[in-house]
Write an enzyme that holds these catalytic residues in place. Structure first.
Site, PDB file in Angstrom:
ATOM      1  N   ARG A  61       0.876  -1.411   0.094  1.00 12.74           N
ATOM      2  CA  ARG A  61       0.108   0.006  -0.023  1.00 12.74           C
ATOM      3  C   ARG A  61       1.014   1.116   0.032  1.00 12.74           C
ATOM      4  O   ARG A  61       2.002   1.247   0.309  1.00 12.74           O
ATOM      5  CB  ARG A  61      -0.688  -0.091   1.215  1.00 12.74           C
ATOM      6  N   LYS A 202      -8.043  -2.694   1.870  1.00  9.99           N
ATOM      7  CA  LYS A 202      -7.738  -1.905   3.266  1.00  9.99           C
ATOM      8  C   LYS A 202      -8.428  -0.389   3.147  1.00  9.99           C
ATOM      9  O   LYS A 202      -8.712   0.153   4.034  1.00  9.99           O
ATOM     10  CB  LYS A 202      -6.020  -1.591   3.533  1.00  9.99           C
ATOM     11  N   HIS A 222      -8.280  -4.344  13.846  1.00 11.14           N
ATOM     12  CA  HIS A 222      -7.428  -5.009  12.961  1.00 11.14           C
ATOM     13  C   HIS A 222      -6.668  -6.148  13.550  1.00 11.14           C
ATOM     14  O   HIS A 222      -5.702  -6.039  14.274  1.00 11.14           O
ATOM     15  CB  HIS A 222      -6.264  -3.874  12.509  1.00 11.14           C
ATOM     16  N   SER A 240       1.402  -5.330  10.772  1.00 10.62           N
ATOM     17  CA  SER A 240       1.819  -6.169   9.647  1.00 10.62           C
ATOM     18  C   SER A 240       2.910  -7.162   9.979  1.00 10.62           C
ATOM     19  O   SER A 240       3.941  -6.501  10.550  1.00 10.62           O
ATOM     20  CB  SER A 240       2.171  -5.215   8.581  1.00 10.62           C
ATOM     21  N   LYS A 244      -0.731 -12.197  12.635  1.00 13.93           N
ATOM     22  CA  LYS A 244      -2.336 -12.532  12.654  1.00 13.93           C
ATOM     23  C   LYS A 244      -2.777 -13.694  11.773  1.00 13.93           C
ATOM     24  O   LYS A 244      -3.392 -14.499  12.261  1.00 13.93           O
ATOM     25  CB  LYS A 244      -2.851 -10.985  12.164  1.00 13.93           C
ATOM     26  N   THR A 245      -2.233 -13.691  10.515  1.00 15.49           N
ATOM     27  CA  THR A 245      -2.773 -14.551   9.592  1.00 15.49           C
ATOM     28  C   THR A 245      -2.271 -16.156  10.047  1.00 15.49           C
ATOM     29  O   THR A 245      -2.957 -16.962  10.077  1.00 15.49           O
ATOM     30  CB  THR A 245      -2.271 -14.296   8.084  1.00 15.49           C
ATOM     31  N   ASP A 259      -8.051 -10.921   9.421  1.00 17.80           N
ATOM     32  CA  ASP A 259      -7.644  -9.360   9.480  1.00 17.80           C
ATOM     33  C   ASP A 259      -8.257  -8.252   9.832  1.00 17.80           C
ATOM     34  O   ASP A 259      -7.971  -7.348  10.458  1.00 17.80           O
ATOM     35  CB  ASP A 259      -6.879  -9.194   7.850  1.00 17.80           C
ATOM     36  N   ARG A 324       2.354 -12.168  -1.615  1.00 20.52           N
ATOM     37  CA  ARG A 324       0.993 -12.557  -0.794  1.00 20.52           C
ATOM     38  C   ARG A 324       0.407 -13.674  -1.721  1.00 20.52           C
ATOM     39  O   ARG A 324       0.440 -13.616  -2.792  1.00 20.52           O
ATOM     40  CB  ARG A 324       0.015 -11.309  -0.858  1.00 20.52           C
TER      41      ARG A 324
HETATM   42  P1  ATP Z   1      -0.594  -8.352   7.737  1.00 26.92           P
HETATM   43  O1  ATP Z   1      -1.370  -7.456   8.360  1.00 26.92           O
HETATM   44  O2  ATP Z   1       0.365  -7.551   6.825  1.00 26.92           O
HETATM   45  O3  ATP Z   1      -1.667  -9.441   7.027  1.00 26.92           O
HETATM   46  P2  ATP Z   1       0.193 -10.424   9.763  1.00 26.92           P
HETATM   47  O4  ATP Z   1       0.004 -10.065  10.996  1.00 26.92           O
HETATM   48  O5  ATP Z   1      -1.100 -11.263   9.142  1.00 26.92           O
HETATM   49  O6  ATP Z   1       0.257  -9.263   8.696  1.00 26.92           O
HETATM   50  P3  ATP Z   1       1.638 -12.882   8.918  1.00 26.92           P
HETATM   51  O7  ATP Z   1       1.175 -12.739   7.577  1.00 26.92           O
HETATM   52  O8  ATP Z   1       1.029 -13.842  10.156  1.00 26.92           O
HETATM   53  O9  ATP Z   1       1.289 -11.382   9.712  1.00 26.92           O
HETATM   54  O10 ATP Z   1       3.022 -12.919   8.982  1.00 26.92           O
HETATM   55  C1  ATP Z   1       4.043 -13.436   9.985  1.00 26.92           C
HETATM   56  C2  ATP Z   1       5.138 -14.015   9.253  1.00 26.92           C
HETATM   57  O11 ATP Z   1       6.311 -14.195  10.004  1.00 26.92           O
HETATM   58  C3  ATP Z   1       4.973 -15.276   8.418  1.00 26.92           C
HETATM   59  O12 ATP Z   1       5.422 -15.276   7.375  1.00 26.92           O
HETATM   60  C4  ATP Z   1       5.627 -16.348   9.607  1.00 26.92           C
HETATM   61  O13 ATP Z   1       5.770 -17.600   8.763  1.00 26.92           O
HETATM   62  C5  ATP Z   1       6.773 -15.667  10.136  1.00 26.92           C
HETATM   63  N1  ATP Z   1       7.036 -15.945  11.523  1.00 26.92           N
HETATM   64  C6  ATP Z   1       8.139 -16.423  11.861  1.00 26.92           C
HETATM   65  N2  ATP Z   1       8.460 -16.728  13.206  1.00 26.92           N
HETATM   66  C7  ATP Z   1       6.927 -16.374  13.741  1.00 26.92           C
HETATM   67  C8  ATP Z   1       6.352 -16.649  15.025  1.00 26.92           C
HETATM   68  N3  ATP Z   1       7.058 -17.143  15.939  1.00 26.92           N
HETATM   69  N4  ATP Z   1       5.065 -16.372  14.898  1.00 26.92           N
HETATM   70  C9  ATP Z   1       4.425 -15.953  13.890  1.00 26.92           C
HETATM   71  N5  ATP Z   1       4.992 -15.847  12.677  1.00 26.92           N
HETATM   72  C10 ATP Z   1       6.244 -16.055  12.769  1.00 26.92           C
HETATM   73 MN    MN Z   2      -2.418 -10.984   7.576  1.00 25.13          MN
END
Ligand code: ATP
Ligand code: MN
Length: 533
Positions: A61, A202, A222, A240, A244-245, A259, A324
């Site tokens: 973004r 978003k 969020h 980010s 979360k995901t 999300d 993504r």
């Molecule tokens: P966004 O808001 O951008 O979607 P998000 O909070 O959903 O972000 P994720 O997509 O879950 O973030 O990204 C977390 C990344 O970190 C993943 O690529 C995951 O494999 C990696 N990772 C490595 N170690 C960890 C951990 N201990 N816990 C969670 N994620 C981890």
């Molecule tokens: Mn996410």
């Protein structure tokens, strides 16, 4: 030969001032959109059947180019500043005409969809795309109406997204050629000059973050969310990349969403109908649910193949680290449909602390919960040079300030009311560094983070001993099933204990400095949750 030509729809868009499009393709199915995307050379197929597409110059973004039209409706309600940048009403009208003009003679893909799994608060969307794969993204990410919903579908909000359209900043009042402009009065989201599909999702999230609290008193969040077999809901707030995901995809729990959610009187509900997961270094072993979701209908963005194959090389960062995938939520086996569940029993604040200071799991009292919610801390690794890069603190109120059109205090107030009313456990999880800061330590093992969250959810941390963190005052469990004891104490994982204490104080000071801007709102009760030493 099979003749499967897709007939453009007779329905018109003239109510929107779009009169002479070449063809209008209305609510095409994923298969049809994929055929179009391939024929238009918008993308290629991967060996798992997913569509691979590039987003062009923008691989994320562009927050500096996200505007809100300032008019009598928004003037006094929107929290204007670097995040919510005002856009002139008359300039919007001119740009709108210019853009609809630009659509003349083009093939358009139109989709009707919902945002908000709670029918009471649902927004009816009409999306107009120039790219077939964008329309598939919207099929995946928004909620899919049933046939009967479409009969008398009345649009509440319209998205027009034309990446090929470049604004002229001098004339159009944008900052540069790309823009995403929200007009809350006319109920239009106008996107041009960027093909980053996340701007659409978003953008609508920002709209809901305005409408739900402001017009309905519903807290918008969020966060990701899932629910256990006993009906116990968990939500995961985080900026980010904090997890979360990743962490909401759990084989033992039903996924509500990854999300964006709302919290009304008696439930939480997803705004979306799909997930948008990071795929950098994705592996089947560590993230099987996401891996298996990347099949026909899914989109992978900005990825590359292993040369000579159609197999995605998830380690490839050639285009961006922010690669993504988007897929409809039913690509996850245990997704909950409709995506609604009860009041959360556990709330997790995820932070990816690259300083390695925050404990991997700790329990927060009410004051600390409010303090950390308002702070919205994470630490990013600033650059990619090896070795010396210092992480950078990021504070983003309510773990999502970039998407909040109202003053963050409004969301914090609603959050506080809900905390008061319901008995909720609040946990702080560091999915970031351990054993030292970035460059010395390493990222917390995903299997340990999963074990800690699992233990919290199963009540296994209810009867263990806790110690208090010397700076943050949060309660750190001394044991946790399937996690070595020493991992639980960040200080114990650092070789240089003095360096840890110094870094912890520095981080505490950064929290306090950041919180100064909330001093008018901060009660003594909230400030009791601040770090001190
Ligand atoms: P966004 O808001 O951008 O979607 P998000 O909070 O959903 O972000 P994720 O997509 O879950 O973030 O990204 C977390 C990344 O970190 C993943 O690529 C995951 O494999 C990696 N990772 C490595 N170690 C960890 C951990 N201990 N816990 C969670 N994620 C981890
Ligand atoms: Mn996410």
């Amino acid at each position: 030969m099979l003749d499967l030509e897709i007939k453009p729809d007779k329905k018109s868009l003239s109510d929107l001032g779009i009169h002479t499009a070449k063809n209008i393709f209305w609510n095409l199915s994923p298969a049809e959109l994929i055929e179009h995307a391939l024929a238009n050379k918008e993308g290629v197929l991967t060996d798992t059947g997913a569509l691979m597409a590039d987003t062009g110059t923008f691989t994320g973004r562009s927050p500096k180019d996200r505007f809100i039209v300032k008019d009598s409706k928004t003037e006094d309600s929107v929290w204007w500043g670097d995040i919510n940048i005002p856009f002139d009403e008359a300039k919007f009208d001119r740009l709108y005409i210019k853009m609809t003009d630009f659509l003349k003679g083009k093939n358009l893909y139109v989709r009707e969809a919902f945002a908000g799994a709670d029918t009471k608060y649902r927004l009816n969307l009409k999306v107009i795309n120039t790219l077939a794969w964008h329309n598939l993204f919207c099929y995946n990410m928004f909620l899919r109406p049933h046939e009967e919903d479409l009969e008398d579908f009345e649009t509440d909000f319209t998205i027009i997204c034309a990446p090929e359209f470049q604004a002229d900043p001098e004339v159009d009042g944008t900052r540069q050629s790309n823009f995403a402009i929200i007009n809350l009065s006319k109920r239009i989201l106008l996107i041009g000059g960027t093909a980053y599909a996340g701007e659409m999702k978003k953008g609508i999230f920002s709209v809901l973050n305005y409408l739900l609290p402001f017009e309905h008193g519903v807290l918008s969040m969020h966060c990701s969310a899932n629910v256990g077999k006993e009906g116990d809901t968990a939500v995961f707030f985080g900026l980010s990349g904090t997890g979360k995901t990743t962490l909401s995809a759990d084989p033992n729990r039903s996924l509500i969403g990854d999300d964006e959610h709302g919290w009304n009187e008696d439930s939480i509900f997803n705004f979306e109908g799909g997930c948008y997961a990071k795929v950098i270094d994705l592996s089947k072993e560590k993230e099987p649910e996401i891996w298996d979701a990347i099949k026909f209908g899914a989109i992978v963005e900005n990825t590359r193949f292993i040369p000579g194959t159609r197999t995605v090389d998830y380690a490839n960062k050639e285009v961006t680290e922010n690669t993504r995938t988007s897929y409809p939520i039913h690509h996850i086996n245990n997704a909950l449909v409709p995506s609604k569940a009860g009041i959360p029993k556990n709330i997790f604040f995820l932070t990816a602390d690259a300083f390695g200071v925050i404990p991997p799991i700790s329990k927060l009292n009410k004051s600390q919960a409010m303090y950390h919610f308002i702070s919205g801390y994470t630490a990013k690794v600033a650059g990619t040079e090896v070795g010396v890069t210092e992480p950078k603190t990021t504070f983003s109120a309510c773990f999502g300030a970039a998407f909040l059109p109202l003053n963050p205090i409004e969301y914090a107030r609603l959050f506080g009311e809900k905390m008061e009313k319901h008995q909720v456990n609040v946990w702080l999880i560091n999915t970031g560094w351990t054993g030292g800061p970035y460059g010395i330590g390493h990222r917390m093992k995903l299997k340990y983070t999963r074990a800690m969250i699992g233990a919290a959810l199963d009540g296994k941390l209810d009867h263990v001993n806790y110690r208090t963190h010397s700076v943050f005052g949060v309660s750190i469990p001394e044991n946790c099933p399937n996690v070595p004891d020493e991992v639980l104490s960040p200080r114990a994982t650092w070789t240089d204990k003095e360096a840890y204490d110094k870094k912890a104080r520095e981080l505490g000071a950064a929290f306090i400095h950041n919180f100064e801007k909330f001093k008018d709102f901060a009660t003594e009760d909230i400030l009791a949750g601040a770090p001190k030493w």
